[in-house]
Design an enzyme around this catalytic site. Structure first.
Site, PDB file in Angstrom:
ATOM      1  N   LYS A  21     -24.173  19.577  23.781  1.00 19.93           N
ATOM      2  CA  LYS A  21     -22.879  19.113  24.272  1.00 19.93           C
ATOM      3  C   LYS A  21     -21.888  20.278  24.325  1.00 19.93           C
ATOM      4  CE  LYS A  21     -23.269  14.428  22.382  1.00 19.93           C
ATOM      5  NZ  LYS A  21     -23.225  13.673  23.643  1.00 19.93           N
TER       6      LYS A  21
ATOM      7  N   ARG B   1     -31.401   6.101  24.695  1.00 18.20           N
ATOM      8  CA  ARG B   1     -32.317   5.198  25.394  1.00 18.20           C
ATOM      9  C   ARG B   1     -33.761   5.387  24.938  1.00 18.20           C
ATOM     10  NH1 ARG B   1     -30.385   7.500  31.042  1.00 18.20           N
ATOM     11  NH2 ARG B   1     -28.527   7.665  29.717  1.00 18.20           N
TER      12      ARG B   1
ATOM     13  N   LYS C 190     -28.801   1.298  18.330  1.00 20.67           N
ATOM     14  CA  LYS C 190     -28.950   2.751  18.425  1.00 20.67           C
ATOM     15  C   LYS C 190     -28.324   3.394  17.194  1.00 20.67           C
ATOM     16  CE  LYS C 190     -27.184   6.762  20.998  1.00 20.67           C
ATOM     17  NZ  LYS C 190     -26.313   7.222  22.106  1.00 20.67           N
TER      18      LYS C 190
ATOM     19  N   ASP D  15     -25.209  13.358  16.950  1.00 18.94           N
ATOM     20  CA  ASP D  15     -25.738  13.716  18.267  1.00 18.94           C
ATOM     21  C   ASP D  15     -25.127  15.018  18.751  1.00 18.94           C
ATOM     22  OD1 ASP D  15     -26.956  13.762  20.722  1.00 18.94           O
ATOM     23  OD2 ASP D  15     -25.618  12.285  21.630  1.00 18.94           O
TER      24      ASP D  15
END
Length: 510
Positions: free
Chosen positions: A284, A358, A272, A277
């Site tokens: 977030k 994922r 990954k 992110d």
């Protein structure tokens, strides 16, 4: 990089800035460990009592500095704790030696040369000490201290220990020489992975990461293929594109191919590589963004492992897949409720854009499966749920084969990486059912780390052995350094992957 030499010199006669010895925790106080006999003699046999007077106990990781007596060439002695004294029929554990050497090397930052006189009873001991010292000496100084001086060092930045002289090893012995060479190759690649994890996201993004991989491939004879956003769109990589479409930095899928003419087995390693992110539209909360440059730690581990395998000329074929994207919120970003068509053809309803790892891994796992490797191992900082389950120092292992999961766990423990086998309960799969698409990217909140593993399992090719390493806890260390573990990127899982490759090359994994 810190240099490593194997020395035949005695501890009392070698000229160095410091001399490192071991001290263990005995029933009645500290006990001087083997390797330090000459040093103890220079202290008139009273080194243990001197250390006890200074408060040393021999506890693991404890570092005590003291001036050397006149009988030694080094001006400073550093006694490092090894933990309890082994039983009569036991030796010091490799991980104890590794951590002790790392703690000593960290304490010696700025020094030019240090002699390590820790217990060496076998080749494995020498290799563990070398690994620990070279990993402990690591420092990330690229952004510190302004301009470089004439020697290339950053002015004002404290430099790592320059040279480790390992005593007690046999420089003319082929086994010891091979162990030293392995330790150098392995730790240099772990430290390269650490550098990548620590690099700020304005400098490390999918395209620049791909460029680093391409350069390394040319240097080490690894074939590198980079799919840019156009190639990803043409190939139908909806997961990687969906995650990266909100960023100005377009995604990449990088394939690294290492082959050996005598190889009988092939491993596929999938990492990954979310270079930053933000969570995307599912942003977030404050306080959770500051370390998200580390979300490419899995790709860094895979990259480092492939290069290490090439440097060690392992008799196994390895493909490394780096699924690289930047997850950002913008007018073009994937929204909760969007449906992505993955490379496999499956459709996935995105319920949370912060469950993005994922998605990129799914495309890469499907692509890796097309080449029918003997096993696929993916590595990812995938879920906060795994950190809640196992803490900050242990990664979880899931697999579609219990025996393979056990093997990976045993390998990780052997090389000193804390891990734990985790299940893939089939009852959790139903939570990812979607009324709109083939499946959703989210399921039940409880057991979220296992849900993520079940999601990935859906994309593994039929009949292929697969394991998933969730390194969300140990990949990035926010606390004070300990042993050979620095603050920041750790290079988690590299040692496990390399040892797995070595076992596969030797035919020990079936």
């Amino acid at each position: 990089m810190t240099a490593l030499t194997l020395s035949t010199a005695g501890a009392a006669t070698l000229r160095a800035d410091a001399l490192v010895v071991g001290v263990a925790k005995g029933a009645k106080g500290p006990v001087v460990a083997p390797g330090a006999e000459a040093v103890d003699k220079a202290f008139d046999g009273k080194l243990a009592s001197v250390l006890e007077t200074l408060g040393a106990t021999g506890a693991e990781g404890e570092v005590t500095k003291l001036p050397a007596p006149s009988g030694l060439k080094a001006p400073v002695v550093i006694a490092v704790g090894l933990g309890r004294v082994p039983e009569e029929d036991e030796a010091y554990a490799a991980e104890s030696l590794r951590r002790a050497a790392g703690a000593a090397a960290r304490a010696l930052s700025g020094a030019k040369k240090a002699a390590f006189a820790l217990p060496v009873e076998a080749v494995e001991d020498a290799e563990a000490i070398a690994e620990g010292a070279l990993l402990g000496a690591y420092a990330f100084t690229a952004y510190q201290g302004g301009e470089k001086d004439a020697k290339g060092a950053r002015n004002g930045a404290r430099q790592p220990l320059a040279e480790v002289a390992l005593l007690g090893a046999k420089p003319r012995d082929k086994a010891y020489k091979a162990a030293a060479e392995r330790a150098i190759a392995l730790t240099e690649e772990i430290n390269r992975a650490r550098d990548l994890v620590n690099t700020p996201p304005n400098d490390l993004y999918p395209e620049s990461f791909a460029a680093v991989a391409t350069a390394a491939g040319k240097e080490h004879g690894i074939k590198v293929q980079v799919l840019d956003e156009k190639a990803l769109a043409k190939g139908g990589y909806g997961g990687i594109l969906g995650v990266g479409q909100g960023s100005q930095n377009a995604p990449r899928l990088v394939k690294l191919t290492y082959t050996h003419p005598k190889a009988a087995k092939t491993l596929a390693l999938v990492g990954k590589g979310i270079t930053y992110d933000s969570g995307g539209i599912s942003l977030k909360p404050a306080g959770h963004n500051e370390t998200m440059k580390c979300d490419m730690s899995g790709a860094a581990a895979v990259f480092a492992a492939v290069v290490a395998a090439a440097r060690l000329s392992l008799e196994v074929n390895i493909t490394g897949w780096l699924a690289l994207a930047e997850n950002m919120p913008s007018g073009s970003a994937t929204r909760p409720g969007d449906v992505l068509r993955m490379y496999s053809g499956k459709t996935v309803e995105v319920l949370n854009t912060d469950a993005e790892g994922r998605l990129v891994l799914a495309d890469a796992i499907t692509r890796a499966s097309e080449e029918n490797p003997d096993a696929i191992i993916d590595v990812a900082t995938l879920t906060g749920a795994m950190v809640m389950a196992l803490g900050n120092r242990t990664f979880g292992i899931m697999a579609n084969d219990d025996a393979f999961r056990t093997s990976v766990h045993e390998i990780a423990e052997e090389v000193g990486e804390q891990s734990w086998p985790m299940p893939l309960p089939s009852d959790l799969r139903k939570g990812m059912d979607s009324p709109t698409a083939d499946m959703a990217n989210m399921g039940e909140r409880m057991g979220g780390g296992l849900v993520a593993g079940l999601f990935l399992q859906e994309f593994v090719g039929e009949g292929i052995t697969w394991a998933h390493l969730d390194i969300a806890g140990p990949a990035f260390h926010e606390g004070a350094p300990f042993g050979y573990t620095p603050k920041g990127g750790t290079g988690s899982a590299v040692r496990t992957l390399v040892k797995l490759a070595e076992r596969t090359a030797a035919g020990d994994l079936g």
